[in-house]
Design a protein around this motif. Structure first.
Motif, PDB file in Angstrom:
ATOM      1  N   UNK A   1       0.856  -1.327   0.073  1.00 56.49           N
ATOM      2  CA  UNK A   1       0.137  -0.054  -0.104  1.00 56.49           C
ATOM      3  C   UNK A   1       0.996   1.109  -0.092  1.00 56.49           C
ATOM      4  N   UNK A   2       1.869   1.214   0.893  1.00 57.64           N
ATOM      5  CA  UNK A   2       2.844   2.399   0.699  1.00 57.64           C
ATOM      6  C   UNK A   2       3.503   2.718  -0.505  1.00 57.64           C
ATOM      7  N   UNK A   3       3.746   1.602  -1.021  1.00 56.83           N
ATOM      8  CA  UNK A   3       4.502   1.709  -2.399  1.00 56.83           C
ATOM      9  C   UNK A   3       3.764   2.445  -3.421  1.00 56.83           C
ATOM     10  N   UNK A   4       2.413   1.807  -3.430  1.00 58.70           N
ATOM     11  CA  UNK A   4       1.406   2.325  -4.459  1.00 58.70           C
ATOM     12  C   UNK A   4       1.127   3.766  -4.061  1.00 58.70           C
ATOM     13  N   UNK A   5       1.163   4.323  -2.608  1.00 62.52           N
ATOM     14  CA  UNK A   5       0.896   5.681  -2.597  1.00 62.52           C
ATOM     15  C   UNK A   5       1.741   6.478  -2.965  1.00 62.52           C
ATOM     16  N   UNK A   6       3.014   5.903  -2.762  1.00 63.85           N
ATOM     17  CA  UNK A   6       4.331   6.816  -3.227  1.00 63.85           C
ATOM     18  C   UNK A   6       4.359   7.027  -4.792  1.00 63.85           C
ATOM     19  N   UNK A   7       3.991   5.935  -5.277  1.00 64.47           N
ATOM     20  CA  UNK A   7       3.976   5.732  -6.810  1.00 64.47           C
ATOM     21  C   UNK A   7       2.932   6.780  -7.393  1.00 64.47           C
ATOM     22  N   UNK A   8       1.903   6.773  -6.906  1.00 66.60           N
ATOM     23  CA  UNK A   8       0.757   7.744  -7.402  1.00 66.60           C
ATOM     24  C   UNK A   8       1.220   9.275  -7.117  1.00 66.60           C
ATOM     25  N   UNK A   9       1.752   9.392  -6.062  1.00 67.40           N
ATOM     26  CA  UNK A   9       2.245  10.988  -5.729  1.00 67.40           C
ATOM     27  C   UNK A   9       2.983  11.328  -6.465  1.00 67.40           C
TER      28      UNK A   9
END
Length: 268
Positions: free
Chosen positions: A200-208
């Motif tokens: 989840x953290x990785x996807x959040x950072x990718x989208x940001x």
């Protein structure tokens, strides 16, 4: 001067069965279900969840929203007794409330582990991304109650997996695993249970890292053209592309590409 009031002023004073956490440094908001052990979603909670999504959509400090839960289960579904006590007018708003993640202009991630039944599955289907684990079990079990899904579940699912698989899930109240959901295209990614938070953290950072205005445009375009003909979808895509060409973020993206550096998107 007339003093204006609105029910939302009191509805959000005491959140029922969930909390909201905003990490401004990471431009992230988490909506966390916490009514142990199964995180049953009450009727009042549905209204509050809609208002929270609308509030976070207007919050400039938030880029990405995560819907998750405490404990081993995301949600076993809604408060069954609450359906009998609710008025017909209130029940008619169920799908509108649960569609709040889809209407939100920002990316919304559902992190699903354990039971994800009924309205828990339906609100996850309204999110943009669904991360699951080997413990995840999706189901729409309303047939066991002499009912059908009432918050958009069967409609959204049919768009994703077709009528045959949707009938299998809805008419038999059948559970599907996280792995099967991923294979069918319902889930975005299936990870080991211990890695759900990290994924989840990785996807959040990718989208940001992407342009906020380009992401808002892409989400709205994809949602709006889901039922459109190919010709109409291509036409609308062209209009959106044309509008973004004059954005600051597009210019920054092009300049960063040619300068071989990371872009600094500002959302305009």
């Amino acid at each position: 001067m007339t003093q204006l009031t609105h029910p939302a002023q009191t509805l959000l004073e005491h959140l029922d069965g969930f909390s909201v956490q905003i990490d401004a440094a990471r431009e992230r908001a988490d909506i966390v279900l916490h009514r142990p052990p199964y995180n049953i979603i009450s009727m009042a909670q549905r209204d509050q969840l809609r208002l929270v999504f609308e509030s976070l959509d207007e919050n400039p400090a938030v880029r990405v929203i995560v819907l998750r839960a405490q404990g081993e289960h995301f949600s076993s579904g809604g408060d069954i007794k609450g359906f009998l006590e609710a008025s017909p007018e209130h029940v008619s708003k169920l799908a509108w409330n649960i569609a709040a993640p889809a209407r939100c202009s920002k990316p919304v991630i559902a992190a699903n582990r354990g039971y994800c039944f009924g309205v828990g599955f339906e609100i996850s289907l309204a999110c943009d991304f669904r991360l699951v684990t080997e413990t995840t079990r999706y189901a729409l079990p309303e047939q066991k109650l002499g009912q059908i899904p009432g918050s958009g579940g069967s409609a959204r699912l049919q768009k994703m997996v077709g009528i045959t698989r949707t009938k299998d899930i809805v008419m038999r109240s059948r559970r599907i695993s996280g792995l099967q959901a991923h294979e069918w295209g319902v889930a975005t990614e299936c990870v080991p249970d211990a890695e759900l938070e990290a994924a989840t953290d990785r996807l959040v950072d990718e989208l940001r890292a992407f342009s906020p205005i380009a992401q808002r445009t892409a989400k709205k375009l994809l949602n709006d053209t889901e039922d459109a003909t190919l010709t109409v979808a291509i036409e609308l895509e062209g209009h959106c592309y044309s509008r973004l060409r004059s954005s600051d973020d597009f210019r920054e993206g092009v300049e960063a590409f040619h300068g071989k550096r990371n872009p600094n998107f500002i959302g305009s």
